[in-house]
Write a protein that holds these residues in place. Structure first.
Motif, PDB file in Angstrom:
ATOM      1  N   SER A 184       0.853  -1.201   0.000  1.00 10.96           N
ATOM      2  CA  SER A 184       0.000   0.000   0.000  1.00 10.96           C
ATOM      3  C   SER A 184       0.883   1.244   0.000  1.00 10.96           C
ATOM      4  N   MET A 208       9.786  -7.454  10.742  1.00  7.88           N
ATOM      5  CA  MET A 208       8.543  -8.033  10.195  1.00  7.88           C
ATOM      6  C   MET A 208       7.465  -6.971  10.212  1.00  7.88           C
ATOM      7  N   GLY A 265      -3.843   8.244   1.796  1.00  4.62           N
ATOM      8  CA  GLY A 265      -4.208   6.953   1.195  1.00  4.62           C
ATOM      9  C   GLY A 265      -3.787   5.811   2.089  1.00  4.62           C
TER      10      GLY A 265
HETATM   11  O1  LIG Z   1       5.308   0.519   7.623  1.00  5.02           O
HETATM   12  C1  LIG Z   1       5.308   0.562   8.893  1.00  5.02           C
HETATM   13  O2  LIG Z   1       5.716   1.529   9.556  1.00  5.02           O
HETATM   14  C2  LIG Z   1       4.783  -0.655   9.673  1.00  5.02           C
HETATM   15  C3  LIG Z   1       3.652  -1.371   8.916  1.00  5.02           C
HETATM   16  O3  LIG Z   1       4.084  -1.680   7.621  1.00  5.02           O
HETATM   17  C4  LIG Z   1       3.175  -2.675   9.492  1.00  5.02           C
HETATM   18  F1  LIG Z   1       4.041  -3.351  10.088  1.00  5.02           F
HETATM   19  C5  LIG Z   1       2.462  -0.442   8.978  1.00  5.02           C
HETATM   20  C6  LIG Z   1       1.829  -0.269   7.645  1.00  5.02           C
HETATM   21  O4  LIG Z   1       0.597   0.359   7.852  1.00  5.02           O
HETATM   22  P1  LIG Z   1      -0.215   0.911   6.598  1.00  5.02           P
HETATM   23  O5  LIG Z   1      -0.456  -0.204   5.632  1.00  5.02           O
HETATM   24  O6  LIG Z   1       0.470   2.122   6.041  1.00  5.02           O
HETATM   25  O7  LIG Z   1      -1.568   1.281   7.330  1.00  5.02           O
HETATM   26  P2  LIG Z   1      -2.659   2.386   6.936  1.00  5.02           P
HETATM   27  O8  LIG Z   1      -2.104   3.738   7.313  1.00  5.02           O
HETATM   28  O9  LIG Z   1      -3.861   2.022   7.779  1.00  5.02           O
HETATM   29  O10 LIG Z   1      -2.919   2.244   5.462  1.00  5.02           O
END
Ligand SMILES: O=C(O)C[C@@](O)(CF)CCOP(=O)(O)OP(=O)(O)O
Length: 319
Positions: free
Chosen positions: A102, A276, A133
């Motif tokens: 995403s 992870m 988004g």
């Molecule tokens: O990327 C990180 O800091 C840690 C995570 O990847 C998971 F471990 C969070 C990703 O969250 P996201 O898909 O961006 O959530 P949205 O705001 O609800 O769309």
């Protein structure tokens, strides 16, 4: 006017895991990530007055995603436009398998949609828009090491590069344990944690300290500090999931196997750490000179085609 943008996914070293504001997607804590070269999304947008609704295709299949429609309304408001658009997105990432697809998707959509609408946003404003988004998308506007300032509102919550063209030879090896759709989305998972984990307050407190340490590690090229802080941040995030009500976990047995293997290699003085996200995949943080050896060791447990090496990658751009 048709515009295509490419944005790369990023893997957080200090994690974002919980929102202070669901609508604006304001995080509870700041985060730091590394944008990767290997995984990216190409998105093409073309506004067409003949359309009566947005047409969204993901990997060649038409999809009805209310989040995309909502996002396109934000772009139309910015551009003072009423026209609908055709959106074609190709994900060069195993979708929704915790490889933060995403992030690349909404960063690419923010750039391609605003460009097709005739807007020319600054990267800071693109980062703010991408955040609406998906939170992690705010960081994929930039390359290399990126910080997302948590901020308190739509204006102050944005990302900026710490080191975009980094010459630090850091790699990530994604161990694709399960490339299928994950059962609990990040959005739902972090909501549950904020509401019910007794440790959530501590998480926010320690995340601020982790942020300082990881930036210090980047500045001083201190690999063990970078790895230790990143691995701890990921494990604290997953501990929140296991302490939520009802509790949940993204771990699969192979996830634990991978983490134990990395710890074993570390005990043999091979500097490597794991992180992870919202899926079972384990990402190994290591230095370039050790990649071949670590791949050899991991391929004793995992098929080579499921070991994907990525280097630091660039920010979002029109192609
Ligand atoms: O990327 C990180 O800091 C840690 C995570 O990847 C998971 F471990 C969070 C990703 O969250 P996201 O898909 O961006 O959530 P949205 O705001 O609800 O769309």
């Amino acid at each position: 006017m048709k515009k295509t943008a490419r944005a790369h996914t990023n893997i957080a070293l200090v994690k974002y895991w919980g929102k202070a504001d669901e609508e604006l997607i304001i995080p509870m804590n700041g985060s730091v990530s590394l944008t990767l070269d290997h995984f990216y999304t190409d998105t093409t947008v073309e506004f067409d007055p003949a359309l009566t609704e947005d047409i969204f295709c993901l990997d060649g299949k038409q999809k009805h995603d209310p989040k995309v429609a909502k996002f396109m309304n934000l772009v139309r408001n910015l551009a003072k436009k009423e026209t609908f658009a055709r959106i074609d997105s190709i994900n060069h990432v195993p979708t929704a398998a915790g490889l933060a697809s995403s992030a690349s998707a909404y960063a690419a959509l923010a750039l391609s949609a605003t460009s097709a609408a005739g807007l020319n946003l600054t990267r800071k404003d693109l980062s703010r828009l991408a955040r609406r988004g998906s939170g992690s998308a705010t960081r994929s506007i930039f390359g290399g090491f990126v910080e997302w300032h948590k901020g308190t509102d739509d204006l102050t919550s944005f990302a900026e590069p710490i080191e975009e063209e980094t010459d630090w030879e850091i790699c990530m090896i994604a161990i694709v344990i399960n490339g299928h759709e994950k059962k609990i989305s990040s959005r739902h998972g972090m909501q549950q944690v904020v509401k019910t984990s007794p440790y959530y307050h501590e998480w926010v407190k320690t995340a601020e300290e982790d942020l300082k340490l990881v930036k210090q590690a980047i500045k001083n090229r201190d690999f063990s500090l970078l790895g230790e802080v990143s691995e701890a941040s990921a494990m604290k995030m997953h501990a929140l999931n296991m302490s939520a009500k009802p509790h949940f976990s993204y771990f699969m047995p192979e996830s634990i196997l991978a983490m134990q293997k990395i710890e074993e290699l570390r005990s043999q003085n091979i500097p490597c750490y794991y992180t992870m996200d919202a899926g079972p995949n384990v990402k190994v943080i290591c230095e370039k000179q050790n990649v071949a050896f670590i791949i050899d060791e991991l391929s004793k447990l995992f098929a080579k085609e499921n070991l994907l090496v990525a280097n630091p990658g660039p920010g979002a751009r029109l192609i």
